[in-house]
Write a protein that holds these residues in place. Sequence first.
Motif, mmCIF file in Angstrom:
data_model
loop_
_atom_site.group_PDB
_atom_site.id
_atom_site.type_symbol
_atom_site.label_atom_id
_atom_site.label_comp_id
_atom_site.label_asym_id
_atom_site.label_seq_id
_atom_site.Cartn_x
_atom_site.Cartn_y
_atom_site.Cartn_z
ATOM 1 N N ALA A 39 0.831 -1.204 0.000
ATOM 2 C CA ALA A 39 0.000 0.000 0.000
ATOM 3 C C ALA A 39 0.866 1.253 0.000
ATOM 4 N N ILE A 40 1.972 1.203 0.730
ATOM 5 C CA ILE A 40 2.912 2.335 0.706
ATOM 6 C C ILE A 40 3.441 2.525 -0.711
ATOM 7 N N ALA A 41 3.765 1.400 -1.370
ATOM 8 C CA ALA A 41 4.246 1.468 -2.750
ATOM 9 C C ALA A 41 3.188 2.090 -3.657
ATOM 10 N N PHE A 42 1.917 1.722 -3.441
ATOM 11 C CA PHE A 42 0.846 2.325 -4.237
ATOM 12 C C PHE A 42 0.785 3.830 -4.009
ATOM 13 N N GLY A 43 0.881 4.240 -2.745
ATOM 14 C CA GLY A 43 0.878 5.675 -2.440
ATOM 15 C C GLY A 43 2.021 6.403 -3.127
ATOM 16 N N LEU A 44 3.188 5.761 -3.159
ATOM 17 C CA LEU A 44 4.353 6.358 -3.823
ATOM 18 C C LEU A 44 4.129 6.479 -5.329
ATOM 19 N N VAL A 45 3.577 5.419 -5.931
ATOM 20 C CA VAL A 45 3.315 5.438 -7.374
ATOM 21 C C VAL A 45 2.297 6.517 -7.722
ATOM 22 N N ALA A 46 1.234 6.593 -6.924
ATOM 23 C CA ALA A 46 0.207 7.613 -7.174
ATOM 24 C C ALA A 46 0.792 9.011 -7.036
ATOM 25 N N LYS A 47 1.621 9.193 -6.029
ATOM 26 C CA LYS A 47 2.246 10.498 -5.808
ATOM 27 C C LYS A 47 3.158 10.863 -6.970
ATOM 28 N N SER A 48 3.931 9.890 -7.445
ATOM 29 C CA SER A 48 4.866 10.151 -8.535
ATOM 30 C C SER A 48 4.148 10.438 -9.850
ATOM 31 N N ASN A 49 2.890 9.994 -9.970
ATOM 32 C CA ASN A 49 2.102 10.248 -11.184
ATOM 33 C C ASN A 49 1.169 11.450 -11.013
ATOM 34 N N ASN A 50 1.433 12.232 -9.974
ATOM 35 C CA ASN A 50 0.706 13.487 -9.734
ATOM 36 C C ASN A 50 -0.788 13.279 -9.499
ATOM 37 N N ILE A 51 -1.145 12.138 -8.914
ATOM 38 C CA ILE A 51 -2.538 11.910 -8.518
ATOM 39 C C ILE A 51 -2.770 12.650 -7.203
#
Length: 250
Positions: A39-51
């Motif tokens: 879930a942390i990884a998902f948060g990081l991916v979303a953050k990096s994609n400007n979500i």
Amino acid sequence: MNNNENTGVLKKNMVIKNSSLLVGLKAGIPIAIGYIPIAIAFGLVAKSNNIPNHISIAMSLIVFAGASQFIAVNLLSLATGYPEIIMTTFIINLRHFLMTAALSQKLKKCLSKKYLLLLSFGVTDETFAMASLQEKKLAGDFILGLNLIAYLAWTGGTAIGVFLGAGLPTIIQSSMGIALYVMFIGLLVPNLKKSNSLLTVTFIAITISSTLYYLPFFKALSTGWMIIITTILASIIGAILFPEDGGNDE
């Protein structure tokens, strides 16, 4: 039955329900531990994609489906249309119809439709695997506890990834993507030692999945359809090879 007897029965039922809930919560601890880094990884991916942060957290609260969320975030970053995103995630999650249908056969028959609807929302690959490996009929509160701790870990981990995860070292961020596979293997392997039928069906599923992936004829199939076809065929073959009578409610 007098009032004292009624009170005694109610107290006994409450104790049973609380016990089942706690057993489910305890059984779900390994799943919760595995979900947090993913879930942390998902948060990081979303953050990096400007979500936006609130969108990322809302996805975990409402969708609660790891693979679909990762794919949806990637599609959003590519400016993909909403209909395509919806169709892609729907295909990937079709397996949940199969999992909940199979799981319903292991539940005691006294549950209301509203309660079953609540339980179905929290079913994931890992909670389904944990529940389906139980040998006896399951109380609804056991599934509720199992799903609840997984849900809290996933949503909490997403929040950590969105707000705090950006400060993690790069090597840790890159390693979180394999946590889901490690956790699932950790749940499956110990049970393979106890069940020859489970071992056989697992190898059947691996063979079908590998065939669909490597043969050029099936290259046009999406990952979601490969999962669906593998699940259906492996389940059918397993049911034919290892038919079991459904036990009575306990």
